[in-house]
Design a protein around this motif. Structure first.
Motif, PDB file in Angstrom:
ATOM      1  N   ILE A 122       4.681   3.080  -2.872  1.00  0.00           N
ATOM      2  CA  ILE A 122       5.190   1.765  -1.865  1.00  0.00           C
ATOM      3  C   ILE A 122       5.829   0.927  -2.985  1.00  0.00           C
ATOM      4  O   ILE A 122       5.651   0.865  -4.085  1.00  0.00           O
ATOM      5  CB  ILE A 122       4.036   0.940  -1.496  1.00  0.00           C
ATOM      6  CG1 ILE A 122       4.164  -0.012  -0.688  1.00  0.00           C
ATOM      7  CG2 ILE A 122       2.920   0.703  -2.333  1.00  0.00           C
ATOM      8  CD1 ILE A 122       3.196  -0.694   0.201  1.00  0.00           C
ATOM      9  N   ASN A 123       6.850   0.271  -2.523  1.00  0.00           N
ATOM     10  CA  ASN A 123       7.551  -0.820  -3.258  1.00  0.00           C
ATOM     11  C   ASN A 123       7.174  -2.181  -2.735  1.00  0.00           C
ATOM     12  O   ASN A 123       7.326  -2.508  -1.508  1.00  0.00           O
ATOM     13  CB  ASN A 123       9.047  -0.816  -3.051  1.00  0.00           C
ATOM     14  CG  ASN A 123       9.851   0.348  -3.717  1.00  0.00           C
ATOM     15  OD1 ASN A 123       9.066   1.261  -4.462  1.00  0.00           O
ATOM     16  ND2 ASN A 123      10.982   0.733  -3.502  1.00  0.00           N
ATOM     17  N   HIS A 124       6.454  -2.864  -3.442  1.00  0.00           N
ATOM     18  CA  HIS A 124       6.148  -4.193  -3.146  1.00  0.00           C
ATOM     19  C   HIS A 124       7.353  -5.212  -3.581  1.00  0.00           C
ATOM     20  O   HIS A 124       7.984  -4.657  -4.237  1.00  0.00           O
ATOM     21  CB  HIS A 124       4.540  -4.671  -4.039  1.00  0.00           C
ATOM     22  CG  HIS A 124       3.731  -3.823  -3.806  1.00  0.00           C
ATOM     23  ND1 HIS A 124       3.024  -3.744  -2.278  1.00  0.00           N
ATOM     24  CD2 HIS A 124       2.808  -2.864  -4.420  1.00  0.00           C
ATOM     25  CE1 HIS A 124       1.961  -3.041  -2.477  1.00  0.00           C
ATOM     26  NE2 HIS A 124       1.859  -2.417  -3.368  1.00  0.00           N
ATOM     27  N   GLY A 125       7.033  -6.399  -3.337  1.00  0.00           N
ATOM     28  CA  GLY A 125       8.181  -7.562  -3.798  1.00  0.00           C
ATOM     29  C   GLY A 125       8.166  -7.723  -5.155  1.00  0.00           C
ATOM     30  O   GLY A 125       9.254  -8.296  -5.575  1.00  0.00           O
ATOM     31  N   MET A 126       7.154  -7.406  -5.982  1.00  0.00           N
ATOM     32  CA  MET A 126       7.208  -7.460  -7.487  1.00  0.00           C
ATOM     33  C   MET A 126       6.818  -6.104  -8.088  1.00  0.00           C
ATOM     34  O   MET A 126       6.809  -6.337  -9.349  1.00  0.00           O
ATOM     35  CB  MET A 126       6.087  -8.731  -7.837  1.00  0.00           C
ATOM     36  CG  MET A 126       4.720  -8.362  -7.426  1.00  0.00           C
ATOM     37  SD  MET A 126       4.528  -8.430  -5.655  1.00  0.00           S
ATOM     38  CE  MET A 126       2.890  -7.497  -5.472  1.00  0.00           C
ATOM     39  N   THR A 127       6.290  -5.193  -7.443  1.00  0.00           N
ATOM     40  CA  THR A 127       6.225  -3.707  -8.314  1.00  0.00           C
ATOM     41  C   THR A 127       6.654  -2.484  -7.403  1.00  0.00           C
ATOM     42  O   THR A 127       6.985  -2.749  -6.203  1.00  0.00           O
ATOM     43  CB  THR A 127       4.695  -3.473  -8.648  1.00  0.00           C
ATOM     44  OG1 THR A 127       4.077  -3.449  -7.269  1.00  0.00           O
ATOM     45  CG2 THR A 127       4.102  -4.854  -9.211  1.00  0.00           C
ATOM     46  N   HIS A 128       6.966  -1.803  -8.109  1.00  0.00           N
ATOM     47  CA  HIS A 128       7.295  -0.254  -7.584  1.00  0.00           C
ATOM     48  C   HIS A 128       6.059   0.607  -7.926  1.00  0.00           C
ATOM     49  O   HIS A 128       5.483   0.546  -9.037  1.00  0.00           O
ATOM     50  CB  HIS A 128       8.255   0.343  -7.854  1.00  0.00           C
ATOM     51  CG  HIS A 128       9.416  -0.168  -7.363  1.00  0.00           C
ATOM     52  ND1 HIS A 128      10.783   0.169  -7.440  1.00  0.00           N
ATOM     53  CD2 HIS A 128       9.870  -1.329  -6.620  1.00  0.00           C
ATOM     54  CE1 HIS A 128      11.485  -0.501  -6.821  1.00  0.00           C
ATOM     55  NE2 HIS A 128      10.997  -1.490  -6.397  1.00  0.00           N
ATOM     56  N   SER A 129       5.096   1.217  -6.970  1.00  0.00           N
ATOM     57  CA  SER A 129       3.706   1.665  -7.220  1.00  0.00           C
ATOM     58  C   SER A 129       3.566   3.038  -6.546  1.00  0.00           C
ATOM     59  O   SER A 129       4.094   3.472  -5.432  1.00  0.00           O
ATOM     60  CB  SER A 129       2.902   0.607  -6.646  1.00  0.00           C
ATOM     61  OG  SER A 129       2.866  -0.469  -7.196  1.00  0.00           O
ATOM     62  N   VAL A 130       2.560   3.746  -7.076  1.00  0.00           N
ATOM     63  CA  VAL A 130       2.021   4.950  -6.484  1.00  0.00           C
ATOM     64  C   VAL A 130       0.503   4.779  -6.658  1.00  0.00           C
ATOM     65  O   VAL A 130       0.134   4.530  -7.765  1.00  0.00           O
ATOM     66  CB  VAL A 130       2.612   6.321  -7.327  1.00  0.00           C
ATOM     67  CG1 VAL A 130       1.548   7.214  -7.061  1.00  0.00           C
ATOM     68  CG2 VAL A 130       4.085   6.223  -7.304  1.00  0.00           C
TER      69      VAL A 130
END
Length: 185
Positions: A122-130
Motif C-alpha cells: 500500500i501507498n499511504h500519503g506519507m509512506t510506501h509500505s509492505v
C-alpha cells in the motif's frame, strides 16, 4: 528473482508502533496527558462503515507519526487469516523504515525472493509500505517515508490516503514516486 540482493538491506530504525486498545478515549488520555504525545490525526469513517477507529501521535521524532492506537472492534478468536483489524489488546504492528526508496525496493525484492508473503502492499500519503509477518505472526510494516514536503501540509489527509497495490509477482515490486500529497486529494 534475479534483481534481488543477496543480503537483507539494513533499516535505519523503527518508524512507529501501533497498539490495539480496548477504549481509544482512555488510551488517548493516557498517551497524551500522561505520556506527553501530541495527537496529530485520526482515520475518518468511510461510507458504509467497516473502518477501524485509529488515532495517530507524534512526539519522539520528525516522522509522520511515532505511535498509533487502534480500537478493538470486538475481540475475536485466534485466526490464521492476516488482518490489520485490531482483534485483542497488544501489538498491532511494528514499522521498520529504510533510508530511501532504492534501499526499500531492494529489501522488498529480497523479501519476495526469500518467499516472504506480502499481506498488503500500500501507498499511504506519507509512506510506501509492505505488510508482512514474522515467524510468530507479529505484524511488520516495511516502509520508506516520503519526503516531509509531500505530506506535512495535511498530515491528517495523508494518514487517510491509501492506494492498495498488488502483493504478488513483479507487480508487487513496482513503485511509482508519489506526487506531493495536497489537501482534498
Amino acid at each position: 528473482m534475479s534483481d534481488a540482493p543477496a543480503r537483507a538491506m539494513t533499516p535505519v530504525g523503527v518508524n512507529h508502533l501501533v497498539l490495539n486498545v480496548r477504549d481509544i478515549d482512555v488510551a488517548h488520555e493516557f498517551w497524551t496527558d500522561v505520556m506527553g504525545f501530541r495527537h496529530i490525526g485520526s482515520l475518518k469513517p468511510r461510507e458504509g462503515g467497516g473502518r477501524m477507529t485509529m488515532r495517530f501521535y507524534n512526539g519522539l521524532s520528525e516522522s509522520h507519526h511515532d505511535l498509533a492506537l487502534a480500537e478493538i472492534m470486538g475481540e475475536s478468536e485466534e485466526s490464521d487469516d492476516w488482518s490489520m483489524a485490531p482483534r485483542r489488546p497488544g501489538l498491532n504492528h511494528l514499522a521498520i523504515h529504510y533510508p530511501d526508496r532504492e534501499s526499500w525496493l531492494k529489501q522488498i525484492a529480497f523479501l519476495q525472493a526469500r518467499g516472504v508473503k506480502f499481506n498488503l502492499r500500500i501507498n499511504h500519503g506519507m509512506t510506501h509500505s509492505v505488510y508482512i509477518n514474522d515467524p510468530d505472526g507479529h505484524g511488520i510494516e516495511v516502509l520508506y517515508e516520503l519526503p516531509r514536503e509531500h505530506w506535512e501540509g495535511d498530515i491528517d489527509g495523508a494518514l487517510n490516503y491509501a492506494e492498495v497495490l498488488p502483493t504478488e509477482g513483479e507487480e508487487a515490486l513496482v513503485d511509482e514516486p508519489t506526487p506531493a500529497f495536497t489537501s482534498g486529494d
